[in-house]
Scaffold this active site. Structure first.
Site, mmCIF file in Angstrom:
data_model
loop_
_atom_site.group_PDB
_atom_site.id
_atom_site.type_symbol
_atom_site.label_atom_id
_atom_site.label_comp_id
_atom_site.label_asym_id
_atom_site.label_seq_id
_atom_site.Cartn_x
_atom_site.Cartn_y
_atom_site.Cartn_z
ATOM 1 N N CYS A 133 -0.147 2.924 -4.319
ATOM 2 C CA CYS A 133 -1.018 4.124 -4.492
ATOM 3 C C CYS A 133 -0.156 5.089 -4.260
ATOM 4 O O CYS A 133 0.650 5.185 -3.563
ATOM 5 C CB CYS A 133 -2.313 4.127 -4.012
ATOM 6 S SG CYS A 133 -3.607 2.883 -4.464
ATOM 7 N N HIS A 158 0.799 -1.171 -0.151
ATOM 8 C CA HIS A 158 0.047 -0.031 0.109
ATOM 9 C C HIS A 158 0.927 1.091 0.079
ATOM 10 O O HIS A 158 2.165 1.155 0.349
ATOM 11 C CB HIS A 158 -0.976 0.121 1.363
ATOM 12 C CG HIS A 158 -2.091 -1.183 1.218
ATOM 13 N ND1 HIS A 158 -2.861 -0.790 0.072
ATOM 14 C CD2 HIS A 158 -2.479 -2.013 2.032
ATOM 15 C CE1 HIS A 158 -3.785 -1.866 0.405
ATOM 16 N NE2 HIS A 158 -3.329 -2.713 1.584
#
Length: 277
Positions: free
Chosen positions: A163, A121
């Site tokens: 991301c 992430h």
């Protein structure tokens, strides 16, 4: 097409200049010219793959389904390119820092290059260990020319699947079908780095729960097809096109359905990079 829901690599749902360099190798002799990295050291180098799938509950981050497919694909791809692949799974931010520090202190003098792949992430400027965020710059700084002397003047590639924000790209229709002679040469400490990001700054990065991320799928496919034919920046450009044109998100939530993605290349390389010699 199977309706596998697509996920993003963010914590939760809740002025770059480029230059074109012409020419690289002597087609007659096969010898390297000054504008091409020396890749005929005894070893190609290390490829560190950090694959974070499961996160501590207090982070609020979901499990990254499909990432193991990416890690396996990457391992096979870079082993075929003669890299020494080291896989690391579910590392905390402290463990990632320790790993990067220790690797930077190794003797890379017989290695042509260095690759680090991070699957996790993320947000703009940070990636997540299993217990929280860490600034990407802190990790890459261990490999600067003034800290990691045995990689000075050699390509250092960081491939980031994560991301970089929470913006969504809906798309738009279109009508159109080392060897520096180091004895007397000073170079910038940030030279010879390349960052291949899965998405543009500020945007989500998409990942299929069964097939892995769009970016890593495309990167491995293009490397397998072109690593022995094309310069690396040319390969990454083909990766960009493949991700941009062949993928679109599928989600039961209309907000996240039918979205697009474009990878982003940030290069401080000073020569052309070929995986063959």
């Amino acid at each position: 097409m199977e309706n596998n829901e697509t996920s993003v690599d963010a914590k939760s749902i809740k002025n770059l200049e480029t230059q074109t360099i012409h020419g690289s190798k002597s087609m007659d002799s096969g010898k390297y010219l000054d504008n091409s990295y020396k890749m005929d050291y005894p070893e190609m180098g290390l490829c560190i793959i950090i694959n974070n799938k499961n996160f501590h509950k207090n982070t609020g981050m979901s499990s990254r389904s499909g990432t193991d497919v990416n890690a396996a694909n990457l391992g096979e791809t870079f082993m075929n390119l003669k890299y020494e692949v080291r896989n690391k799974n579910d590392l905390t931010r402290e463990e990632i820092m320790e790993l990067m520090y220790n690797v930077s202190k190794e003797d890379h003098s017989k290695r042509s290059s260095f690759i680090c792949v991070i699957l996790s992430h993320g947000d703009e400027g940070v990636i997540y260990g299993t217990n929280g965020p860490i600034e990407l710059k802190k990790l890459t700084s261990f490999f600067r020319g003034d800290y990691c002397r045995s990689l000075t003047g050699k390509p250092k590639l960081f491939i980031i699947q994560a991301c970089r924000g929470t913006e969504l790209d809906s798309g738009i229709e279109t009508d159109s079908g080392v060897d520096y002679d180091m004895a007397c040469q000073k170079i910038p400490v940030e030279a010879d780095f390349l960052y291949a990001y899965s998405t543009a700054p500020g945007y989500y990065s998409w990942r299929n729960s069964e097939e892995g991320s769009w970016f890593i799928q495309s990167l491995c496919a293009m490397l397998k097809e072109y690593a022995h034919k094309l310069e690396f920046m040319h390969i990454l450009t083909r990766v960009n096109r493949k991700v941009a044109t062949e993928f679109e998100s599928y989600s039961l939530d209309a907000t996240f359905h039918a979205k697009k993605q474009i990878p982003c290349i940030v290069s401080m390389l000073t020569k052309e990079l070929y995986f063959y010699h």
